[in-house]
Design an enzyme around this catalytic site. Structure first.
Site, PDB file in Angstrom:
ATOM      1  N   ASP A  93      62.247 -17.408 -57.279  1.00 49.98           N
ATOM      2  CA  ASP A  93      63.593 -17.248 -57.830  1.00 49.98           C
ATOM      3  C   ASP A  93      63.652 -16.492 -59.152  1.00 49.98           C
ATOM      4  O   ASP A  93      64.651 -16.561 -59.863  1.00 49.98           O
ATOM      5  CB  ASP A  93      64.217 -18.630 -58.030  1.00 49.98           C
ATOM      6  CG  ASP A  93      63.373 -19.541 -58.925  1.00 49.98           C
ATOM      7  OD1 ASP A  93      62.446 -19.036 -59.600  1.00 49.98           O
ATOM      8  OD2 ASP A  93      63.642 -20.753 -58.950  1.00 49.98           O
ATOM      9  N   GLU A 115      58.646 -19.461 -50.527  1.00 49.22           N
ATOM     10  CA  GLU A 115      59.392 -20.560 -51.170  1.00 49.22           C
ATOM     11  C   GLU A 115      60.892 -20.326 -50.994  1.00 49.22           C
ATOM     12  O   GLU A 115      61.681 -20.418 -51.918  1.00 49.22           O
ATOM     13  CB  GLU A 115      59.015 -20.688 -52.649  1.00 49.22           C
ATOM     14  CG  GLU A 115      59.401 -22.028 -53.274  1.00 49.22           C
ATOM     15  CD  GLU A 115      59.087 -22.089 -54.751  1.00 49.22           C
ATOM     16  OE1 GLU A 115      58.236 -22.913 -55.144  1.00 49.22           O
ATOM     17  OE2 GLU A 115      59.694 -21.324 -55.536  1.00 49.22           O
ATOM     18  N   GLU A 129      67.989 -18.535 -61.910  1.00 46.04           N
ATOM     19  CA  GLU A 129      67.111 -18.687 -60.748  1.00 46.04           C
ATOM     20  C   GLU A 129      67.861 -19.038 -59.457  1.00 46.04           C
ATOM     21  O   GLU A 129      67.500 -18.569 -58.376  1.00 46.04           O
ATOM     22  CB  GLU A 129      66.035 -19.737 -61.031  1.00 46.04           C
ATOM     23  CG  GLU A 129      64.969 -19.288 -62.013  1.00 46.04           C
ATOM     24  CD  GLU A 129      65.345 -19.509 -63.468  1.00 46.04           C
ATOM     25  OE1 GLU A 129      64.496 -19.246 -64.341  1.00 46.04           O
ATOM     26  OE2 GLU A 129      66.496 -19.938 -63.736  1.00 46.04           O
ATOM     27  N   HIS A 206      61.620 -25.933 -71.178  1.00 46.45           N
ATOM     28  CA  HIS A 206      61.921 -24.576 -71.620  1.00 46.45           C
ATOM     29  C   HIS A 206      63.194 -23.995 -71.003  1.00 46.45           C
ATOM     30  O   HIS A 206      63.507 -22.834 -71.237  1.00 46.45           O
ATOM     31  CB  HIS A 206      60.755 -23.651 -71.241  1.00 46.45           C
ATOM     32  CG  HIS A 206      60.589 -23.498 -69.758  1.00 46.45           C
ATOM     33  ND1 HIS A 206      59.925 -24.425 -68.989  1.00 46.45           N
ATOM     34  CD2 HIS A 206      61.035 -22.549 -68.903  1.00 46.45           C
ATOM     35  CE1 HIS A 206      59.948 -24.046 -67.729  1.00 46.45           C
ATOM     36  NE2 HIS A 206      60.625 -22.907 -67.642  1.00 46.45           N
ATOM     37  N   ARG A 208      66.743 -22.541 -70.067  1.00 50.18           N
ATOM     38  CA  ARG A 208      67.826 -21.945 -70.843  1.00 50.18           C
ATOM     39  C   ARG A 208      69.040 -22.865 -70.932  1.00 50.18           C
ATOM     40  O   ARG A 208      69.693 -22.961 -71.963  1.00 50.18           O
ATOM     41  CB  ARG A 208      68.279 -20.621 -70.209  1.00 50.18           C
ATOM     42  CG  ARG A 208      67.331 -19.464 -70.353  1.00 50.18           C
ATOM     43  CD  ARG A 208      67.952 -18.212 -69.732  1.00 50.18           C
ATOM     44  NE  ARG A 208      67.074 -17.056 -69.801  1.00 50.18           N
ATOM     45  CZ  ARG A 208      66.174 -16.748 -68.886  1.00 50.18           C
ATOM     46  NH1 ARG A 208      66.025 -17.532 -67.819  1.00 50.18           N
ATOM     47  NH2 ARG A 208      65.414 -15.678 -69.009  1.00 50.18           N
ATOM     48  N   HIS A 239      56.504 -23.927 -75.232  1.00 50.35           N
ATOM     49  CA  HIS A 239      56.854 -22.600 -74.742  1.00 50.35           C
ATOM     50  C   HIS A 239      57.088 -21.648 -75.913  1.00 50.35           C
ATOM     51  O   HIS A 239      57.500 -22.061 -77.004  1.00 50.35           O
ATOM     52  CB  HIS A 239      58.126 -22.695 -73.889  1.00 50.35           C
ATOM     53  CG  HIS A 239      58.383 -21.507 -73.014  1.00 50.35           C
ATOM     54  ND1 HIS A 239      58.976 -20.365 -73.461  1.00 50.35           N
ATOM     55  CD2 HIS A 239      58.116 -21.298 -71.697  1.00 50.35           C
ATOM     56  CE1 HIS A 239      59.083 -19.492 -72.475  1.00 50.35           C
ATOM     57  NE2 HIS A 239      58.560 -20.032 -71.383  1.00 50.35           N
TER      58      HIS A 239
END
Length: 370
Positions: A93, A115, A129, A206, A208, A239
């Site tokens: 993704d 996937e 994603e 991490h 967004r 991260h």
């Protein structure tokens, strides 16, 4: 066969598949990396001994989704003109997955989506994603789904042809990585906190959509837990994104049993999973990897496109609610029965044979077309 990827998670999940195709003389296997991530991507390539045939090297400081999409797509045009692949493989993704599929579509090249079929049904979580995966899926010709639920998601979108339930390549990668660690006899993990036999919580965060107050709430939850459980080590490979590093360092750096370390290379990271007691994460891959090693996973998302783990009992959604994170983590640390119930649940994402299954399918398809 051309494999296109650009981030560390893609590299991890495609590495054992690339190895499988390279072992089969039927295929001329080429690798193209966009370099959407750089250092973390290169570490994985080195560990799995994969040498790209094309490296677009698009990563730049403060890059935006516009930068990655536009720069990567334009450079992929030249790769296709040079390589002329029969089939392109994209994974999952990421923005690289989306532009890889889009470039193949523009060139009328077959697309294999690894996937396929995961859905959160919220186009802004995970962002970007969820939409990347959906768009790639609707351009793809071959759909390799990790679970039956993913197959059903595709069917609801009228994608029913060339859909294969094969498990997830991340399990293949995990077993291959642990095997290589064992062969080498050591990793670079020489932290003192690994030597005291304390229980350990491995943390990654991490996303967004959690930046800002939700991320501060996550940090406050970790702070509360660290003070409550002085004999538990909380290990957080932080991260590189400044939206992560600033609140994490501001709110957690003064705690003796919270260890803020630099991002780990893949061999060190999977060893850390193996040594952990519980995993607290907003990552997608860890929801699949950790249960293979009997590690309960608390997922710091409001929604997940990997509900199979939640339904199987290997993972539990806790979002960014600090009280819920604290209560669910406390339950696992205090209640052996609750811990064992999650630790012993069966991982729904496969047994390590996914790559062979995918290669067999592609082999059959292309044998029948010649």
């Amino acid at each position: 066969m051309l494999f296109i990827f650009g981030t560390r998670p893609e590299a991890i999940k495609l590495a054992p598949l690339i190895k499988e195709f390279q072992r089969r003389s039927q295929f001329d296997t080429k690798v193209c990396v966009t370099g959407q991530h750089r250092q973390m991507l290169d570490q994985v390539l080195s560990f799995f001994e994969i040498k790209p045939d094309y490296d677009l090297d698009i990563m730049q400081a403060d890059q935006t989704l516009f930068d990655v999409t536009a720069n990567g797509l334009k450079k992929l045009e030249k790769v296709f003109d040079d390589c002329k692949p029969e089939c392109v493989f994209v994974q999952g993704d990421t923005t690289t997955s989306f532009i890889g599929a889009l470039a193949a579509y523009y060139k009328k090249v077959k697309i294999a989506h690894i996937e396929a079929g995961l859905r959160s049904h919220n186009k802004y979580s995970p962002f970007p994603e969820e939409v990347n995966r959906k768009l790639a899926g609707h351009m793809a010709d071959f759909h390799f789904a990790p679970t039956e639920q993913a197959v059903q998601h595709l069917a609801l979108e009228n994608i029913r042809s060339h859909v294969y339930n094969v498990g997830n390549t991340v399990i293949d990668a995990l077993f291959l990585g642990l095997e290589q660690n064992k062969k080498k006899g050591h990793t670079k993990n020489n932290y003192d906190f690994l030597k005291n036999n304390h229980r350990m919580v491995l943390i990654t965060g991490h996303r967004r959509e959690s930046f800002g107050k939700p991320f501060e709430d996550i940090c406050e939850a970790i702070r509360t837990l660290s003070l409550r459980y002085a004999d538990v080590e909380f290990v957080y490979p932080v991260h590189l994104n400044p939206n992560v590093r600033e609140p994490v360092n501001r709110l957690l750096s003064d705690l003796s049993n919270v260890h803020l370390i630099e991002p780990l290379e893949y061999p060190e990271f999977i060893e850390m999973i193996e040594k952990s007691t519980i995993v607290l994460t907003d990552s997608g891959g860890l929801q699949e990897e950790a249960p293979s090693l009997g590690k309960p996973v608390l997922v710091m998302r409001e929604v997940t496109e990997r509900m199979e783990g939640v339904e199987a009992g290997t993972a539990k959604l806790v979002g960014t609610d600090k009280n819920l994170i604290v209560s669910e983590m406390s339950k696992l640390l205090d209640d052996k029965m609750a811990y064992d119930k999650m630790a012993k649940a069966v991982n729904p994402y496969g047994d390590g044979s996914t790559c062979a299954k995918i290669a067999d399918v592609i082999s059959t398809i292309y044998s029948n077309t010649k």
